[in-house]
Design an enzyme around this catalytic site. Structure first.
Site, PDB file in Angstrom:
ATOM      1  N   PRO A   1       9.012  10.999  97.059  1.00 15.88           N
ATOM      2  CA  PRO A   1      10.424  11.376  97.045  1.00 15.88           C
ATOM      3  C   PRO A   1      11.315  10.132  97.030  1.00 15.88           C
ATOM      4  O   PRO A   1      10.863   9.032  97.358  1.00 15.88           O
ATOM      5  CB  PRO A   1      10.579  12.133  98.371  1.00 15.88           C
TER       6      PRO A   1
ATOM      7  N   GLU B   1      30.557  17.040 103.725  1.00 17.23           N
ATOM      8  CA  GLU B   1      30.156  17.988 102.677  1.00 17.23           C
ATOM      9  C   GLU B   1      29.983  19.422 103.179  1.00 17.23           C
ATOM     10  O   GLU B   1      29.280  20.225 102.555  1.00 17.23           O
ATOM     11  CB  GLU B   1      28.875  17.520 101.968  1.00 17.23           C
TER      12      GLU B   1
ATOM     13  N   TYR C   1       6.847  13.853  94.855  1.00 19.72           N
ATOM     14  CA  TYR C   1       6.012  12.859  95.521  1.00 19.72           C
ATOM     15  C   TYR C   1       5.759  11.727  94.520  1.00 19.72           C
ATOM     16  O   TYR C   1       5.245  11.992  93.439  1.00 19.72           O
ATOM     17  CB  TYR C   1       4.666  13.431  95.982  1.00 19.72           C
TER      18      TYR C   1
ATOM     19  N   LEU D   1      12.056  15.623 104.468  1.00 25.24           N
ATOM     20  CA  LEU D   1      11.585  16.692 103.602  1.00 25.24           C
ATOM     21  C   LEU D   1      12.741  17.469 102.982  1.00 25.24           C
ATOM     22  O   LEU D   1      13.667  17.898 103.671  1.00 25.24           O
ATOM     23  CB  LEU D   1      10.678  17.655 104.376  1.00 25.24           C
ATOM     24  N   HIS D   2      12.675  17.648 101.678  1.00 20.69           N
ATOM     25  CA  HIS D   2      13.675  18.406 100.939  1.00 20.69           C
ATOM     26  C   HIS D   2      13.008  19.065  99.744  1.00 20.69           C
ATOM     27  O   HIS D   2      11.983  18.605  99.255  1.00 20.69           O
ATOM     28  CB  HIS D   2      14.833  17.505 100.494  1.00 20.69           C
ATOM     29  N   VAL D   3      13.610  20.153  99.280  1.00 20.06           N
ATOM     30  CA  VAL D   3      13.052  20.941  98.170  1.00 20.06           C
ATOM     31  C   VAL D   3      14.111  21.063  97.076  1.00 20.06           C
ATOM     32  O   VAL D   3      15.285  21.323  97.357  1.00 20.06           O
ATOM     33  CB  VAL D   3      12.614  22.336  98.658  1.00 20.06           C
TER      34      VAL D   3
END
Length: 316
Positions: free
Chosen positions: A243, A157, A241, A248-250
């Protein structure tokens, strides 16, 4: 994953004429999405596949273009006409009437549970319950992160990356979420994947992570405005939460888009997360956090047993 296994997966060609439907896992008339469980007969009779079909949103280009919906390639089939009112089925040209399709193959039992329709419940997770129940559960039950590491290592990707900060401590990769077609601005949905490994979720965040979180906020907003023309004031920027995967991702979504998981029992605005940690460095190690859990999830069984046990002890 070995090189041969990766090459074998990349070479898979999905022939939908060979898809044998076992059952419909979920059908959502609101989001125009359906999740199907079955098998590709030409690939394997044992390995199962999940196919997710989603009707795509209308775009301004398809509505205003001379080759869009209002062109000589569009046909109407009349259902009825009564005075000034008419109902029709509309058949535009195929390439603007496509269906967004996601294939998960081979699908595990956990994938099947995730995409199946089932009852959901809210639980209140104290720090103690996180350590005693949730943490043990996620260590045993989490999805493979091989796909994510492929992105971070530029194995997959690479052409979809919108922005990248290569710093190992505060860096991240921003790319379109799988739920977005990367075309329809009205449904913009991007994901920031942090480069640093070992940060599982909101529960792990403390004052040492503030530079990382501020960096994602500042540079993520700038990258989206530059590429897609969407300003910060029009972005919903949040963490989930629990996830769906524990790295960790935003999430960055367009404010007018009702993306999955934007409600208060699931999402935590990044601005608020930063503010909470600034007020109390170990806020997320001390707070009671609510989240939604599916009824068939083993974690729901664990929380229910713990609740029943506490009630029993109170009676005794």
């Amino acid at each position: 994953m070995s090189g041969n296994e990766a090459t074998e997966k990349d070479a898979v060609q999905y022939d939908f004429s060979q898809f044998q439907l076992d059952r419909i896992l979920n059908s959502n008339s609101g989001s125009k999405t359906v999740s199907l469980l079955g098998r590709f007969k030409n690939l394997s009779q044992e390995k199962r596949a999940i196919v997710i079909l989603e009707k795509k949103a209308f775009t301004e280009a398809d509505l205003t273009s001379k080759t869009g919906f209002f062109s000589d390639s569009t046909t109407l089939r009349k259902e009825f006409v009564n005075d000034i009112y008419g109902n029709f089925e509309c058949f535009p040209r195929p390439d603007i009437n496509s269906v967004k399709t996601t294939v998960i193959y081979p699908a595990t039992e956990k994938h099947i549970e995730k995409y199946s329709k089932q009852e959901i419940h809210i639980v209140q997770e104290t720090p103690e319950l996180y350590r005693e129940l949730t943490l043990k559960h996620l260590e045993k039950e989490q999805f493979s992160l091989e796909w994510l590491y492929n992105i971070l290592e530029h194995k997959k990707e690479k052409d979809r990356i919108v922005f990248e900060d290569a710093c190992e401590e505060t860096g991240f990769i921003l790319l379109p979420d799988l739920k977005w077609d990367n075309k329809t601005a009205e449904t913009l949905y991007c994901l920031a994947l942090v480069r640093k490994r070992g940060i599982k979720s909101l529960r792990d965040l403390n004052a040492s992570h503030l530079p990382l979180l501020r960096n994602i906020l500042t540079k993520g907003v700038a990258a989206i405005e530059e590429k897609y023309g969407v300003a910060r004031s029009q972005l919903r920027i949040y963490l989930h939460y629990q996830p769906s995967f524990y790295h960790l991702h935003v999430h960055f979504t367009y404010l007018k888009h009702d993306a999955p998981g934007i409600f208060c029992e699931k999402s935590h605005l990044l601005d608020s997360v930063i503010s909470n940690i600034e007020l109390m460095p170990d806020y997320y190690q001390r707070a009671t956090l609510s989240f939604v859990v599916r009824q068939n999830d083993r974690l729901w069984d664990d929380f229910r047993r713990d609740s029943d046990c506490r009630k029993s002890l109170k009676r005794d």
